[in-house]
Design an enzyme around this catalytic site. Structure first.
Site, PDB file in Angstrom:
ATOM      1  N   GLY A 175       0.838  -1.199   0.000  1.00 20.50           N
ATOM      2  CA  GLY A 175       0.000   0.000   0.000  1.00 20.50           C
ATOM      3  C   GLY A 175       0.869   1.243   0.000  1.00 20.50           C
ATOM      4  N   GLY A 176       0.330   2.310   0.570  1.00 20.30           N
ATOM      5  CA  GLY A 176       1.056   3.589   0.601  1.00 20.30           C
ATOM      6  C   GLY A 176       2.357   3.493   1.361  1.00 20.30           C
ATOM      7  N   GLY A 409      24.503  13.097 -29.324  1.00 20.47           N
ATOM      8  CA  GLY A 409      23.893  13.542 -28.064  1.00 20.47           C
ATOM      9  C   GLY A 409      24.509  12.839 -26.874  1.00 20.47           C
ATOM     10  N   ALA A 410      24.937  11.595 -27.082  1.00 18.43           N
ATOM     11  CA  ALA A 410      25.516  10.845 -25.970  1.00 18.43           C
ATOM     12  C   ALA A 410      26.855  11.448 -25.551  1.00 18.43           C
ATOM     13  CB  ALA A 410      25.685   9.390 -26.352  1.00 18.43           C
TER      14      ALA A 410
HETATM   15  C1  HXC Z   1      -3.564  -4.247  12.029  1.00 19.23           C
HETATM   16  C2  HXC Z   1      -2.391  -6.102  11.375  1.00 19.23           C
HETATM   17  C3  HXC Z   1      -2.150  -5.516  10.120  1.00 19.23           C
HETATM   18  C4  HXC Z   1      -2.670  -4.221   9.873  1.00 19.23           C
HETATM   19  C5  HXC Z   1      -1.212  -7.452  10.172  1.00 19.23           C
HETATM   20  N1  HXC Z   1      -1.795  -7.287  11.343  1.00 19.23           N
HETATM   21  N2  HXC Z   1      -1.416  -6.386   9.398  1.00 19.23           N
HETATM   22  N3  HXC Z   1      -3.095  -5.471  12.314  1.00 19.23           N
HETATM   23  N4  HXC Z   1      -3.365  -3.630  10.857  1.00 19.23           N
HETATM   24  N5  HXC Z   1      -2.462  -3.612   8.718  1.00 19.23           N
HETATM   25  C6  HXC Z   1      -1.805  -8.219  12.474  1.00 19.23           C
HETATM   26  C7  HXC Z   1      -2.618  -9.454  12.190  1.00 19.23           C
HETATM   27  O1  HXC Z   1      -3.990  -9.214  12.489  1.00 19.23           O
HETATM   28  C8  HXC Z   1      -2.004 -10.431  13.173  1.00 19.23           C
HETATM   29  O2  HXC Z   1      -2.475 -10.123  14.454  1.00 19.23           O
HETATM   30  C9  HXC Z   1      -0.532 -10.045  13.138  1.00 19.23           C
HETATM   31  O3  HXC Z   1      -0.489  -8.696  12.655  1.00 19.23           O
HETATM   32  C10 HXC Z   1       0.299 -10.893  12.222  1.00 19.23           C
HETATM   33  O4  HXC Z   1      -0.342 -10.922  10.949  1.00 19.23           O
HETATM   34  P1  HXC Z   1      -0.637 -12.276  10.164  1.00 19.23           P
HETATM   35  O5  HXC Z   1      -1.679 -11.975   9.178  1.00 19.23           O
HETATM   36  O6  HXC Z   1      -0.881 -13.382  11.132  1.00 19.23           O
HETATM   37  O7  HXC Z   1       0.768 -12.522   9.458  1.00 19.23           O
HETATM   38  P2  HXC Z   1       1.060 -13.181   8.059  1.00 19.23           P
HETATM   39  O8  HXC Z   1       0.241 -14.421   7.909  1.00 19.23           O
HETATM   40  O9  HXC Z   1       2.534 -13.313   7.983  1.00 19.23           O
HETATM   41  O10 HXC Z   1       0.551 -12.146   6.973  1.00 19.23           O
HETATM   42  C11 HXC Z   1       1.180 -10.891   6.815  1.00 19.23           C
HETATM   43  C12 HXC Z   1       0.365  -9.938   5.899  1.00 19.23           C
HETATM   44  C13 HXC Z   1      -1.101  -9.866   6.425  1.00 19.23           C
HETATM   45  C14 HXC Z   1       0.403 -10.457   4.475  1.00 19.23           C
HETATM   46  C15 HXC Z   1       1.047  -8.572   5.945  1.00 19.23           C
HETATM   47  O11 HXC Z   1      -1.074  -9.615   7.829  1.00 19.23           O
HETATM   48  C16 HXC Z   1      -1.902  -8.796   5.777  1.00 19.23           C
HETATM   49  O12 HXC Z   1      -2.359  -8.972   4.641  1.00 19.23           O
HETATM   50  N6  HXC Z   1      -2.092  -7.681   6.469  1.00 19.23           N
HETATM   51  C17 HXC Z   1      -2.910  -6.599   5.989  1.00 19.23           C
HETATM   52  C18 HXC Z   1      -2.213  -5.861   4.923  1.00 19.23           C
HETATM   53  C19 HXC Z   1      -2.947  -4.602   4.507  1.00 19.23           C
HETATM   54  O13 HXC Z   1      -3.915  -4.715   3.749  1.00 19.23           O
HETATM   55  N7  HXC Z   1      -2.581  -3.458   5.086  1.00 19.23           N
HETATM   56  C20 HXC Z   1      -3.229  -2.230   4.887  1.00 19.23           C
HETATM   57  C21 HXC Z   1      -2.591  -1.682   3.622  1.00 19.23           C
HETATM   58  S1  HXC Z   1      -3.280  -0.135   3.212  1.00 19.23           S
HETATM   59  P3  HXC Z   1      -2.666 -11.226  15.571  1.00 19.23           P
HETATM   60  O14 HXC Z   1      -3.273 -10.465  16.700  1.00 19.23           O
HETATM   61  O15 HXC Z   1      -3.560 -12.244  14.973  1.00 19.23           O
HETATM   62  O16 HXC Z   1      -1.303 -11.757  15.870  1.00 19.23           O
HETATM   63  C22 HXC Z   1      -2.123   0.873   3.729  1.00 19.23           C
HETATM   64  C23 HXC Z   1      -2.459   2.285   3.420  1.00 19.23           C
HETATM   65  C24 HXC Z   1      -1.318   3.164   3.710  1.00 19.23           C
HETATM   66  O17 HXC Z   1      -1.128   0.552   4.257  1.00 19.23           O
HETATM   67  C25 HXC Z   1      -1.538   4.452   2.997  1.00 19.23           C
HETATM   68  C26 HXC Z   1      -0.411   5.367   3.225  1.00 19.23           C
HETATM   69  C27 HXC Z   1      -0.490   6.528   2.314  1.00 19.23           C
END
Ligand code: HXC
Length: 519
Positions: A175-176, A409-410
């Site tokens: 993401g961002g 040019g290079a």
């Molecule tokens: C809150 C999160 C989290 C998140 C992971 N966790 N990502 N909690 N916010 N974004 C937590 C999980 O719930 C879990 O908690 C623990 O972290 C470990 O994650 P797992 O999923 O068990 O790990 P894994 O299987 O290794 O998977 C990793 C992952 C997955 C692929 C990164 O967690 C995932 O898809 N996360 C979400 C990614 C996402 O969509 N993020 C938002 C992006 S948008 P527990 O309590 O169960 O241990 C964004 C916008 C930013 O970032 C904009 C900026 C401009």
């Protein structure tokens, strides 16, 4: 209880609190991290900085989110370890996201800790190293997480060109979140264990119906060899952290200082091998790295983006112990042609070196810009312009060596005197002309050749005529466009002398807000 006993009990309580906090997400989460081949946030920091130098700050910071039961959750140090340490004895600021704590996700306080480190690094003029391993914006915190990212981007941008910023991607970065590393100077990705993408495979499938796994979409190899987003690929966390240490051995702590000089072999001389590497036939390839290794201090060549746009080499090196940045055409790949990716790669490196007082040495052997619909429609004009712009605005000492082909040019683009290079030298076999003799003769003597009774003989005679006139270094030398024609064996010594003379270079430019480099 006496006052002293009270203090001892409080201190023991503090110690226990700190120890509990240091376990981050707990042993099970640490084991899971290790099982994936990943180190924890703290282990990474310990490998990165000189032993015993890390001073953590803000360990007791706590999140303030009350949504979705978060108020009842402990999130140790809000899932990011921040502080200061030393690398090669010089101060650095570090943040390291802790995936064992709620997936290293970025909430308001997590972001504030990073922003504080960025602000202090600017205040104290030291590099910032960010180790990224995070699920991205903490979903429970909503817009507070977005505020956090914005604040980090703002500071990344303010610090650009002031202090070096290096990003290690050691896990997911989606993401961002990708845009903070993208604004920094160098990105190192750990192969297989890290990914960077705006949207992951599931969203890609939903939007474009493309099937792709996460490493093929945004893994280390893709970003090092195809997209050019990353600068280095490492096999492990350890290797990635070593690369950071290596980069910092070539760069200063800020734009207010110069890189440290290193010891070198004062008896080092360019060997006779240098005569055998560059074929006189301009159509024959060779490996430019063989030349660079003969000219620069032993084992000092350190390529940046070695897997991307390989027709152009960008590298750090040292010469008589002093750090320099190298831009060099690579005749072994696509004849060392200039194209869109090579222009982007070299322009960014030139601007990094210029911002951080690192002299630029350019090695020229290129047939020119790559013709073709793909390049034209891809914007080779806009991308190539970056190269001209980057050299033209650079104010660090610049020395160029023309080894063989330097056409059109290079010739101008590759750090010619006309763009501000301080010293330009050519080898005796160099060809500095508008274009190669064959092509030139075919155009300007076309009538002559076609009406000749012996067209091929006439063509060859005309090619020779053009070669004698322009395809050598002496015409450019006679105009003073190059400082001299040198024996290849003199290349190292002449660069050392040129850098010494130009070390006091001081260029003042008229005030402006900023230029408008074609992006
Ligand atoms: C809150 C999160 C989290 C998140 C992971 N966790 N990502 N909690 N916010 N974004 C937590 C999980 O719930 C879990 O908690 C623990 O972290 C470990 O994650 P797992 O999923 O068990 O790990 P894994 O299987 O290794 O998977 C990793 C992952 C997955 C692929 C990164 O967690 C995932 O898809 N996360 C979400 C990614 C996402 O969509 N993020 C938002 C992006 S948008 P527990 O309590 O169960 O241990 C964004 C916008 C930013 O970032 C904009 C900026 C401009």
């Amino acid at each position: 209880m006496s006052e002293a006993e009270n203090m001892i009990s409080l201190t023991a309580e503090l110690k226990a609190k700190k120890e509990k906090l240091s376990l981050g997400g707990g042993q099970a989460a640490i084991d899971k991290q290790h099982a994936q081949g990943k180190l924890t946030a703290r282990e990474r920091i310990n490998l990165l900085v000189d032993e015993g130098t890390f001073e953590e700050v803000d360990k007791f910071v706590r999140h303030r989110c009350v949504y979705f039961g978060q108020d009842k959750k402990e999130i140790p140090y809000d899932s990011v370890v921040t502080g200061f340490g030393k690398i090669h004895g010089k101060k650095v600021a570090v943040f390291s996201q802790d995936f064992t704590v709620l997936g290293g996700s970025l909430g308001e306080m997590h972001a504030k800790k990073i922003m504080k480190i960025q602000d202090l690094a600017m205040r104290y003029s030291m590099p910032v190293i960010g180790i990224n391993d995070s699920g991205g914006a903490r979903i429970q915190e909503g817009v507070d997480a977005l505020y956090g990212y914005g604040g980090i981007f703002l500071r990344n941008t303010a610090a650009s060109g002031v202090i070096p910023q290096i990003s290690v991607i050691a896990g997911p970065c989606a993401g961002g979140a990708v845009y903070s590393p993208a604004i920094t100077d160098f990105i190192i990705m750990v192969d297989e264990l890290s990914q960077m993408f705006i949207t992951g495979p599931l969203v890609v499938k939903a939007v474009t119906n493309e099937d792709i796994d996460k490493n093929s979409l945004g893994g280390a190899m893709v970003h090092n060899s195809v997209s050019g987003v990353a600068h280095f690929a490492a096999k492990s966390d350890e290797e990635a952290l070593n690369i950071v240490r290596k980069i910092l051995s070539y760069v200063p702590s800020s734009n207010q200082s110069k890189p440290d000089d290193m010891p070198y072999d004062v008896n080092f001389k360019v060997s006779e091998k240098i005569y055998k590497i560059v074929p006189l036939n301009p159509k024959k390839a060779y490996d430019m790295r063989d030349i660079l290794n003969l000219v620069f201090d032993k084992d000092s060549l350190f390529e940046v983006q070695p897997l991307f746009a390989q027709n152009m080499i960008t590298a750090f090196a040292r010469i008589s112990g002093k750090a320099v940045g190298i831009i060099a055409n690579q005749p072994n790949i696509l004849a060392g042609v200039l194209d869109i990716d090579a222009s982007d790669k070299s322009s960014r490196f030139i601007r990094f070196c210029d911002a951080f007082n690192i002299p630029i040495i350019t090695f020229v052997d290129t047939p020119g810009f790559l013709p073709g619909v793909g390049q034209e429609h891809g914007g080779v004009i806009r991308h190539g312009a970056k190269l001209l712009y980057a050299y033209s605005e650079a104010t660090v000492p610049m020395v160029s060596i023309i080894l063989r082909k330097s056409y059109g040019g290079a010739y101008i683009a590759m750090a010619s005197q006309h763009l501000g290079a301080d010293f330009v030298y050519a080898w005796p076999n160099a060809e500095i002309a508008v274009m190669g003799a064959d092509g030139a003769a075919n155009i300007i003597f076309a009538k002559d050749i076609s009406t000749s009774a012996t067209p091929e003989e006439t063509r060859q005679a005309r090619i020779k005529e053009y070669k004698d006139m322009f395809n050598n270094p002496y015409c450019a030398a006679s105009r003073g466009y190059i400082e001299g024609v040198i024996d290849p064996k003199e290349t190292r010594d002449i660069i050392i002398t040129a850098l010494d003379i130009s070390s006091t270079k001081c260029v003042r430019k008229p005030a402006r807000k900023h230029g408008n480099i074609p992006l």
